[in-house]
Design a protein around this motif. Structure first.
Motif, PDB file in Angstrom:
ATOM      1  N   VAL A 289      13.424  61.055 -88.599  1.00 46.78           N
ATOM      2  CA  VAL A 289      12.805  61.650 -87.425  1.00 46.78           C
ATOM      3  C   VAL A 289      11.919  60.622 -86.731  1.00 46.78           C
ATOM      4  CG1 VAL A 289      12.855  63.993 -88.350  1.00 46.78           C
ATOM      5  CG2 VAL A 289      10.876  62.526 -88.823  1.00 46.78           C
ATOM      6  N   ASP A 290      11.534  60.964 -85.484  1.00 46.61           N
ATOM      7  CA  ASP A 290      10.696  60.070 -84.694  1.00 46.61           C
ATOM      8  C   ASP A 290       9.217  60.416 -84.772  1.00 46.61           C
ATOM      9  OD1 ASP A 290      12.910  58.543 -83.310  1.00 46.61           O
ATOM     10  OD2 ASP A 290      13.420  60.584 -82.702  1.00 46.61           O
ATOM     11  N   ARG A 291       8.914  61.685 -85.023  1.00 44.64           N
ATOM     12  CA  ARG A 291       7.514  62.138 -85.073  1.00 44.64           C
ATOM     13  C   ARG A 291       7.331  63.082 -86.259  1.00 44.64           C
ATOM     14  NH1 ARG A 291       4.500  60.000 -80.345  1.00 44.64           N
ATOM     15  NH2 ARG A 291       6.151  59.505 -78.845  1.00 44.64           N
TER      16      ARG A 291
ATOM     17  N   VAL B 196       5.139  63.771 -77.653  1.00 45.09           N
ATOM     18  CA  VAL B 196       6.548  63.620 -78.014  1.00 45.09           C
ATOM     19  C   VAL B 196       7.259  63.001 -76.819  1.00 45.09           C
ATOM     20  CG1 VAL B 196       6.632  65.550 -79.656  1.00 45.09           C
ATOM     21  CG2 VAL B 196       7.069  65.974 -77.223  1.00 45.09           C
ATOM     22  N   LYS B 197       8.532  62.611 -77.018  1.00 44.64           N
ATOM     23  CA  LYS B 197       9.357  62.101 -75.934  1.00 44.64           C
ATOM     24  C   LYS B 197      10.692  62.823 -75.925  1.00 44.64           C
ATOM     25  CE  LYS B 197       7.375  57.422 -75.883  1.00 44.64           C
ATOM     26  NZ  LYS B 197       7.666  55.969 -76.052  1.00 44.64           N
TER      27      LYS B 197
ATOM     28  N   GLU C  44      13.721  62.835 -78.734  1.00 42.88           N
ATOM     29  CA  GLU C  44      13.227  62.553 -80.079  1.00 42.88           C
ATOM     30  C   GLU C  44      13.476  63.717 -81.031  1.00 42.88           C
ATOM     31  OE1 GLU C  44       9.548  59.414 -79.637  1.00 42.88           O
ATOM     32  OE2 GLU C  44       9.075  61.562 -79.581  1.00 42.88           O
ATOM     33  N   ARG C  45      13.631  63.375 -82.320  1.00 43.41           N
ATOM     34  CA  ARG C  45      13.645  64.390 -83.372  1.00 43.41           C
ATOM     35  C   ARG C  45      12.240  64.482 -83.938  1.00 43.41           C
ATOM     36  NH1 ARG C  45      17.769  66.829 -85.459  1.00 43.41           N
ATOM     37  NH2 ARG C  45      16.727  67.092 -87.454  1.00 43.41           N
ATOM     38  N   VAL C  46      11.775  65.720 -84.099  1.00 46.67           N
ATOM     39  CA  VAL C  46      10.417  65.983 -84.566  1.00 46.67           C
ATOM     40  C   VAL C  46      10.478  66.757 -85.876  1.00 46.67           C
ATOM     41  CG1 VAL C  46       8.225  67.119 -84.016  1.00 46.67           C
ATOM     42  CG2 VAL C  46       9.537  65.992 -82.202  1.00 46.67           C
TER      43      VAL C  46
ATOM     44  N   MET D 275      15.029  68.873 -82.032  1.00 41.86           N
ATOM     45  CA  MET D 275      15.094  67.832 -81.019  1.00 41.86           C
ATOM     46  C   MET D 275      14.344  68.277 -79.776  1.00 41.86           C
ATOM     47  SD  MET D 275      18.405  66.138 -79.127  1.00 41.86           S
ATOM     48  CE  MET D 275      18.484  67.484 -77.945  1.00 41.86           C
TER      49      MET D 275
ATOM     50  N   THR E 146       5.614  65.952 -73.493  1.00 44.25           N
ATOM     51  CA  THR E 146       6.035  64.622 -73.062  1.00 44.25           C
ATOM     52  C   THR E 146       5.139  64.093 -71.958  1.00 44.25           C
ATOM     53  OG1 THR E 146       7.568  65.507 -71.406  1.00 44.25           O
ATOM     54  CG2 THR E 146       8.437  65.150 -73.617  1.00 44.25           C
TER      55      THR E 146
END
Length: 511
Positions: free
Chosen positions: A234-236, A293-294, A297-299, A353, A380
């Motif tokens: 994940v990204d976050r 977040v963006k 992205e996967r959170v 996502m 975002t």
């Protein structure tokens, strides 16, 4: 070979039908069995030598930690220490060390749980919730805690008297009599344990009455990753802890720094009638300060409901939970969920996502809890600039009168979708209420808030308002007399402070 004995049938057709049904049933059973074996193979009972069996083989777990030690040597300096601790919602990366040394001292301090609401709290690590512990299965936790409830801490000093405290880790497998014993102010307890199961676990003070200690702020989370790590990237990563506060004005209407002080309301607590239900310790805190977040992205959210008494229906508006691991264990997986139901001390890891630019509201879909403050934003944009409707609650001044301060929160949760208090800029469903106490008497406002349907049937001004606003009548909010009086106090406060705009949401028209 044993002979097959068939019953007597009335005709050959009957016999044929029964045999055909038997063959079809057998074939379907074989196919179902094969399909089940194929689809559920990962979850099938594992052999003793398989990795799945090893993960939960208690014979291979560390279940004999050393006895706890209690001394009169107190910690000084910082109240929380350790590279495995995260003190904000953002989860720090995992420390690779197999031994995690952490310190979480107890303090008594004044915290702000809502704008203008100061509460006499008890803490781990001098914050509510306490810092999050991040570790991995197989890691050894070396824990120490000094009961520093007898020490003054920075800030206002009007706090509860020193008392006994303890620590209960749901992530541990230990003797509670030994490890979770209560210690007196000035004492320090030390103990160790090994993490044997992955998950998101609660920790809390277990000193009687446990209900009061949790409701006063003594709780936090332990995130335990699987030994082999998570199966997804994940990204976050954020930790979301839901909890309840039960408060009343302090005796004598005491104030700290000119603001009313609140203390624990034991009656409301025992009846599970919360005053606030919040994420990460603050009413609407992540609305004013969204989690960044963006798009694309996967959170991953580590969600824990510590209660102490209510259930959470956790939901994120605008996306779907791709994976949900109940209790934070990837072996307990669901896919494509809209909402996760969590009882007190239950948890889940949810992954999803962010589909496009915007603000995504985290909310307890048990909306009585959301109305008490269990709302937050993943955004975002900056400071929730793209938040939706009544979720867009910008920071604004708060009255010092307790009833007016409570009414401000009520206005933001119940009224802001249709009304604003900003002086006629823009347009909303209902009239802008800025200056309403200069246009209407308190008696008119009281009758309007008590029964808008009666006013619309009998009052000429109310009828004119209805026509002006597209014949959309205001629904009866079933407000109590105390709530109505509080709202009128709040309106008077707003109208006497025109230089400080109230909640930022545009509106127009006269009421």
């Amino acid at each position: 070979m044993n002979a097959i004995v068939l019953p007597r049938f009335a005709s050959l057709a009957s016999l044929t039908a029964v045999l055909s049904l038997a063959l079809l049933t057998t074939a379907c059973g074989e196919r179902a069995s094969t399909s089940s074996a194929q689809t559920s193979a990962p979850a099938a009972p594992a052999q003793a030598s398989s990795p799945a069996a090893s993960r939960y083989d208690t014979a291979k777990m560390d279940l004999k930690p050393a006895p706890a030690k209690v001394t009169s040597e107190r910690h000084s300096g910082v109240y929380a220490e350790g590279s495995a601790l995260s003190t904000t919602a953002a989860l720090k990366p995992l420390d690779p060390s197999p031994v995690k040394t952490i310190r979480l001292d107890t303090t008594h301090k004044i915290i702000e749980i809502a704008p203008g609401v100061r509460f006499s709290a008890w803490t781990f690590g001098d914050q509510v919730p306490g810092p999050t512990v991040h570790a991995r299965v197989g890691d050894r936790i070396k824990f120490s805690m000094t009961n520093r409830s007898d020490e003054p801490v920075p800030g206002p000093r009007m706090t509860a008297a020193p008392m006994m405290h303890s620590m209960d880790f749901h992530a541990a497998m230990v003797s509670p009599e030994d490890k979770y014993r209560s210690i007196a102010p000035g004492q320090t307890i030390e103990f160790e344990f090994t993490l044997n199961y992955p998950g998101v676990f609660m920790y809390h003070c277990g000193t009687p009455m446990t209900l009061e200690h949790i409701a006063s702020g003594m709780y936090g989370a332990v995130v335990v990753e699987p030994r082999e790590g998570y199966p997804t990237k994940v990204d976050r990563e954020y930790v979301i802890i839901q909890s309840e506060f039960y408060v009343k004005p302090a005796p004598g209407n005491a104030k700290v720094e000119g603001v009313p002080l609140y203390v624990l309301d034991g009656d409301r607590l025992r009846n599970a009638q919360s005053t606030y239900t919040v994420f990460n310790g603050v009413h609407n805190g992540m609305m004013r300060n969204p989690l960044p977040v963006k798009a694309g992205e996967r959170v991953r959210l580590y969600v824990l409901n510590v209660g102490p008494s209510k259930t959470s229906s956790f939901h994120v508006v605008g996306t779907i939970f791709d994976r949900v691991w109940m209790e934070g264990n990837p072996d307990n997986q669901f896919r494509g969920m809209q909402t996760v139901l969590l009882g007190s001390s239950n948890s889940a890891i949810v992954e999803f996502m962010i589909p496009e630019e915007g603000s995504y509201v985290m909310v307890d879909h048990h909306f009585a809890n959301a109305s008490q403050g269990a709302v937050g934003l993943l955004s975002t944009g900056a400071a929730g600039e793209n938040a939706t409707e009544h979720h867009n609650i910008a920071a604004s001044p708060t009255p010092t009168d307790p009833d007016a301060a409570q009414a401000k929160l009520q206005f933001e949760s119940k009224c802001l979708a249709c009304h604003a208090l900003v002086g006629g800029r823009g347009k909303k469903i209902g009239p802008d209420l800025a200056g309403v106490t200069k246009r209407r008497s308190d008696d008119w406002l009281r009758r309007w808030l008590k029964s808008p349907e009666d006013m619309l049937a009998t009052d000429p001004d109310a009828k004119a308002l209805l026509k002006e606003h597209n014949n959309l009548p205001m629904p009866n909010q079933n407000l109590s007399d105390k709530e109505i009086n509080g709202l009128i106090k709040y309106f008077h406060w707003v109208d006497s402070n025109p230089a400080t705009p109230a909640p930022a949401a545009a509106g127009q028209g006269k009421s």
